[in-house]
Structure formats: C-alpha cells, structure tokens
Design a protein around this motif. Structure first.
Motif, PDB file in Angstrom:
ATOM      1  N   THR A 113      17.721 -56.780 -45.372  1.00  0.00           N
ATOM      2  CA  THR A 113      19.180 -56.720 -45.503  1.00  0.00           C
ATOM      3  C   THR A 113      19.870 -57.445 -44.362  1.00  0.00           C
ATOM      4  N   GLN A 136      22.901 -54.453 -51.691  1.00  0.00           N
ATOM      5  CA  GLN A 136      21.908 -53.415 -51.948  1.00  0.00           C
ATOM      6  C   GLN A 136      22.567 -52.179 -52.546  1.00  0.00           C
ATOM      7  N   ASP A 154      20.075 -58.218 -53.027  1.00  0.00           N
ATOM      8  CA  ASP A 154      19.376 -57.378 -52.060  1.00  0.00           C
ATOM      9  C   ASP A 154      18.868 -56.128 -52.769  1.00  0.00           C
ATOM     10  N   GLU A 155      17.568 -56.036 -52.943  1.00  0.00           N
ATOM     11  CA  GLU A 155      16.912 -54.916 -53.620  1.00  0.00           C
ATOM     12  C   GLU A 155      17.656 -54.489 -54.891  1.00  0.00           C
TER      13      GLU A 155
HETATM   14 MG   LIG Z   1      17.824 -53.397 -47.109  1.00  0.00          MG
END
Ligand SMILES: [Mg+2]
Ligand SMILES: Nc1ncnc2c1ncn2[C@@H]1O[C@H](COP(=O)(O)OP(=O)(O)OP(=O)(O)O)[C@@H](O)[C@H]1O
Lengths: 298, 339
Positions: free
Chosen positions: B44, B84, B160-161
């Motif tokens: 991140t 995320q 992000d994820e």
């Molecule tokens: Mg992260």
C-alpha cells in the motif's frame, strides 16, 4: 450478485484514452476545469444537506434562540444604553447575524476532516484537480448559501422583535459583509482540516475559538462597556469588523461608504475601510493555507 | 515506448518505521503486473507513493515516462486508483458518485451521462446505480469503485488488494473483469497477498517482503528458476518435534533430496525439495519405514509462487501473514497516515 459484468461493448468502454480530460493541452482550459470541479463538489454538499436536513434546521433554530434569549436578558436595560436610538433588538441582530455565519464557517472543515478520516478525500487528492482551492470554493459556496438563509431568518425575526428592516442597499451591504467573513473563516477551517491530525483536534480548536471570539467581539455588548484589555482584543477581532458596519446600517438609514461605522481605541474606521480590512483578512488566510492544500499526507 | 510504470529505489518511512526500504520494478504497457507480498510488506505504501498520495523519501516514480514527483497532476490524469478500502459517501447514490468523479477528472459535460451509463452497464450495476451506496454489499461497492477508477479511461489502473474480503463469486467477477481490461489495452497494476490471485492473473510480478523486492519475473520464470519438485510430508497428523527432526536427519541423507524444512506452524510437517523426475515418493516412504516411522500423508507438487517466497525468506507467505497481523497497530497507522 445478480448481474454479472456484461461483455457487450466492453472493449470500447474500457480502452484507455489519453485524450480524455484534456490532458494533452493541460493549461488550456483550467478555469473551466476549476468551475466544473467546484460545482460538482458543491452539488455533493447540497445533496447531503437535502438528504440530511437536520444541520439546516438546527442552524435556523439556534440564532432564533439567541435573539429571543439575549433579547429577554437585556429587555429591562435602560433605554439609550446601547447608543442613542438603538433598541437592544436592533443592537443584537447584527451580532447574531455575524456570529451565526462565523460559526457555520468555522465548522466547514469538519466534513472535510471526516472525508479525510474515511478515505473519501483520497478520491479528490488522486484526481487531477485544477486546484485544490476548488475544495475551499465549494465549501464556501455551500456555507454562504446556508448563511444567507440564516441571515434572512434572523433579519425577518428581528424585524418582528422590533429591530426594523434595512433598505435594499443596506441588505446588499450586509450580504457582502457576510460573504467576506464566511470566505475567510471557511478557508481557515479547511486549512485546519488539512493540517490537524484528526477530528478530535479540529473539534478542540473549534471549541476554544468559537465562544471566546464571540465574547471578545462587539456582538453582545459595545466596546465602551468592556475592560481596556478586552477593547484592544475586540478591536483586532475580525468579527467586530463585520458586526459594526452592519450595526451602523441598522442604526442609520443614511449611511454612506465614508461614514465612520466603527471606533476603536485608536482610530475610527469608515464603511469602506472596514470592507478593506475584511478583504485583507480573506487574502491573508487564502494565502496562508496554500502550502497546506498542496500537502501530500505522510 | 516508455514503461507504463517505473519505480526505482523507492524509499518511504513513517517516523522511524521503514515501510518501503528499496523497491524497484517496471510495468510494461498492456500487461497485468502483480505486486505480491504478505501483510505489512509495503504494498500500500508503494501504491500511495505512485498515486501521489504520499511523498517518497527517495527514489524515482514515472508513469508513461512522466515523473510523479515533478508532475503529479499529469500522472493523476493517467492513473485510475482503486484503494484497498473502498471510500464512498453513503448518502450519495452510485450514479451520483460516478458523476462527481467524472467531473473531478474533467470529462466533457455532455459526455458524462453517457459515460456513466456505459460503466454502470459494463459493471452490471444497473439495479444498484440509483440506490444509496450505503446499502451496497462489499462486492457491489468494489464494482462501483472499479467503475469510478475507469471513468476517465486511464492508461494504468492501479488496484490495491481488490479482492480482500470478497466472496469467491465476487472475486471471480473482478478477475474476469481485469482480464477483459487487459484485452482492451489498459495496463493493470494489482497488489495482493493471495498467491493464486497473482498466479492466475499476472503476466509478470514482483514479490516484496519487508519493504524490498525479493523476486521479479513471470510466474513460470520464477518457478522454473527455483527448480525441483516440492514434497510435503506428514509423519503423523500431529508429529512430535523430535520425530520430525529424526525424519529430517534420515531424509537429508537421500541423494535426490536437496533441502528439508520442519514446518513448526503446520504441525511439524516436513517440506522437502527434491530433484525432479525421480520416483521420490516411494523412496521416501521406504526409507522412513526402515527406521519404523509411519507416513500419514505425502504430496508432491511443482514449485508454486509460495515456494519462491519460501526460498527467499525461509517462511511461507501464510506464516509471514500470521506474524505480521499480530504485530501491527492498525489504529496508530491510520493516525499516522493522516498526518
Ligand atoms: Mg495494503
Ligand atoms: N501510516 C503508517 N504509519 C506507520 N507505519 C505504517 C503506516 N503505514 C504503513 N506502516 C507500516 O509500514 C509497513 C508497510 O505497510 P503497508 O501498509 O504498505 O503494507 P501492505 O503490504 O500494504 O500490507 P497489507 O497487506 O496489510 O495491506 C508495515 O510494517 C506497517 O506497519
């Protein structure tokens, strides 16, 4: 998950297109971009207000209570105490108008702080905004609109309580003054929302500035009532520079741009010079918050 | 042609915590590039620096040859960012949020309505677009966020994820969508700590651990480079440590066995690396029974990305994940991030 992603037109919908958003002629239409982003951000604030109107309702009830309660508090004060030919209702209305606008503007940073804490602000910060002042502009427009509604209610209620009604030019002058105080204080509050670590700290700052600035201004009592040291502070307080000209308008049907509307311990200020002071206050704050708006967090 | 994303010697600390120590990788135009690493690896932080949300302490970041540090605005225009944690304004409807976002990216006013409709359709959001986002499920929120990230037709979409916390079905939807996106010519940079996700999606990847890149290449390159086959052996369902050590000692003496690790996290099972193409399983079973050790289970596989990670760090991603999640103070980080 009832609907899945459609594959129709998917290619044209998803293909990258460097021309979108005019990135190839970056500076060509930055004013248009600024207006577009400002309006979109303003619209969001109004949608929020429309779906959660409690702020507006509270914002109208509160100044109304100020008027009634403070009016009652001083209702037996000797006639002429607040200046010749000035009833307390007349004296009070300008103070409540300015203080209400000021409180609203001081709180402007809170939604931005919550956006920051919830990560929504990141949406704005990763977008190619033409300037982050559009965030300030949107909040200012929103607070101005609220303040105008509140001001109208206060003026109307004061008229009923015996304060009389300024003429159309007087009302426009009041609008200008409200605008100037809201602009500076909103910008300050947004600067704090970018600078302080979290909403607890922002609330603390709002808490310690709000009422003290009210009492250290001429909102509730004239300068001549105050201790010498408080007179000095009140004469430096921007709120005083907004309250006094409005009070003058309320007290004098025949005011002009060069009427002396305010007497500090040192010099008198004409209507025009009070406006200049407020403009200077705004310019100073807008300049001071510039590095904060540029900031990348952490 | 300039790289779609170039990150070189990136460093970023929070106070005295070095979140990213030295990360370099290159994403080529049109590929799906995966950034794989356990919790706290620095994924991140890297993405935040790329998307101009955080200022790196040092290093070079370029998008299509443009520096994110010198010209952040031009880079913002070229990137789509799907964070995320989805941040939406619960009071707005999905459509209102998309329109707001379209204006922030300065789409021509006339085209905003059409473009929003198009993305609502492509992401299958027709039934949800006019409901408040506060009522959405996690999968729908993610789709809305994907739509928002793509409104301005960015050259690179950064995620992000994107599938953390999603159910299997929603996860498949996202995977298929990202593949369609690549077909359409958009470069995709995705972070994940799911091996299968990166293995299935990424054309190339970088594995990061504790703020540094430990491997970069295509999935098969990385696995082939490792060589050998993997064998997981359990002597009993729960093996006493001494017995596992004893087995390790025996197995290490076999000529085709390259390496043996006792995995204490997984009930003292044994992870072996053996030369490919041998009849290893029966030979292992036989040499264990010679010293009267039983065999509870025995499985052979080609090397996985986890083995790449294991070889570089001495632990599996799962282990790193468990270790990291017990040592992080998320509240404090959130505070820090805001500063
Ligand atoms: Mg992260
Ligand atoms: N704002 C912050 N303040 C202090 N430390 C931080 C902050 N953000 C990240 N860290 C630390 O930096 C390291 C990398 O964090 P980062 O969030 O980049 O990891 P990640 O790979 O994205 O992890 P995850 O898979 O959990 O999202 C971690 O050790 C974390 O504790």
């Amino acid at each position: 998950m009832s609907q899945s992603i459609s594959s129709r037109n998917i290619k044209s919908a998803l293909a990258p297109n460097p021309a979108v958003g005019g990135q190839n002629n970056e500076s060509s239409n930055s004013l248009g971009d600024f207006i577009q982003e400002t309006l979109a951000l303003t619209q969001r604030l109004f949608i929020q207000l429309q779906r959660r109107p409690s702020t507006l309702i509270a914002g109208i009830i509160q100044p109304f209570m100020w008027l009634v309660l403070f009016g009652a508090l001083f209702s037996k004060a000797p006639a002429g105490l607040f200046g010749s030919d000035l009833s307390y209702a007349k004296f009070l209305a300008p103070g409540v108008i300015v203080f209400t606008a000021f409180s609203g503007a001081l709180n402007a940073g809170l939604p931005v702080m919550f956006d920051r804490e919830f990560g929504f602000l990141n949406r704005l910060l990763v977008a190619p905004l033409s300037s982050r002042y559009s965030i300030v502009a949107a909040s200012t427009i929103y607070i101005i609109a609220l303040s105008f509604i509140q001001t109208a209610v206060i003026i109307f209620a004061s008229a009923i309580l015996g304060a009389g009604l300024p003429g159309i030019v007087g009302l426009s002058a009041i609008a200008l003054i409200v605008f100037l105080i809201v602009l500076g204080v909103t910008a300050l509050s947004l600067g704090l929302a970018f600078a302080l670590p979290g909403h607890i700290e922002l609330l603390a700052v709002i808490f310690v500035t709000n009422l003290p600035l009210l009492f250290a201004s001429t909102a509730l009592a004239p300068l001549s009532f105050m201790a010498g040291w408080l007179q000095v502070i009140a004469s430096l307080n921007p709120l005083t520079y907004a309250i006094e000209p409005i009070r003058y308008i309320y007290g004098h049907g025949d005011w002009a741009i060069n009427s002396i509307v305010m007497n500090t311990p040192w010099i008198g200020f004409s209507f025009g010079s009070v406006i200049l002071v407020l403009l200077g206050f705004d310019a100073l704050i807008l300049l001071a918050i510039q590095p904060l708006l540029r900031r990348r967090f952490a | 042609m300039a790289a779609a994303v170039l990150i070189k010697n990136l460093r970023k600390s929070y106070g005295d915590v070095p979140a990213v120590k030295d990360i370099s990788f290159t994403v080529e135009p049109g590929e799906i590039f995966g950034l794989l690493g356990p919790n706290g690896a620095g994924k991140t932080t890297t993405i935040r620096c790329l998307c101009t949300l955080a200022k790196p302490d040092r290093g070079k970041i370029e998008v299509g040859g443009i520096s994110a540090i010198a010209s952040p605005k031009a880079v913002r225009q070229r990137l789509g960012y799907v964070a995320q944690e989805v941040a939406i304004d619960k009071v707005l409807t999905g459509r209102e949020l998309l329109k707001l976002q379209a204006a922030l990216y300065h789409l021509p006013k006339k085209s905003i309505g059409d473009r929003t409709n198009q993305l609502i359709e492509v992401l299958g959001l027709q039934d949800y677009a006019d409901k408040k986002t506060g009522t959405y499920s996690g999968g729908i929120r993610k789709r809305l966020d994907l739509a928002a990230g793509l409104l301005h037709q960015p050259e690179v979409l950064v995620l992000d994820e994107p599938t953390v916390g999603l159910d299997i079905e929603s996860r498949m939807v996202v995977w298929e969508f990202l593949q369609a996106l690549r077909e359409a010519g958009t470069t995709v940079l995705i972070t994940s700590h799911y091996l299968e996700e990166i293995d299935a999606l990424a054309d190339r990847l970088a594995i990061i651990d504790q703020g540094v890149v430990i491997a970069e290449g295509t999935p098969s390159e990385l696995k082939d480079k490792l060589g050998g086959d993997r064998i997981t052996l359990r002597i009993r369902e729960f093996t006493p440590y001494e017995e596992a050590e004893k087995a390790k000692y025996i197995l290490e003496s076999l000529p085709f066995v390259e390496n043996v690790i006792v995995n204490t996290v997984q009930g003292n099972s044994l992870n072996l690396i053996v030369t490919s193409g041998q009849n290893s399983l029966s030979k292992i079973e036989q040499s264990l029974s010679e010293v009267s050790l039983p065999t509870f289970s025995l499985a052979q596989s080609r090397p996985s990305l986890d083995d790449v990670y294991l070889a570089a760090t001495g632990k599996t991603i799962m282990d790193a994940q468990i270790a990291a999640s017990s040592s992080r103070d998320l509240k404090k980080e959130k505070k820090q991030q805001m500063k």
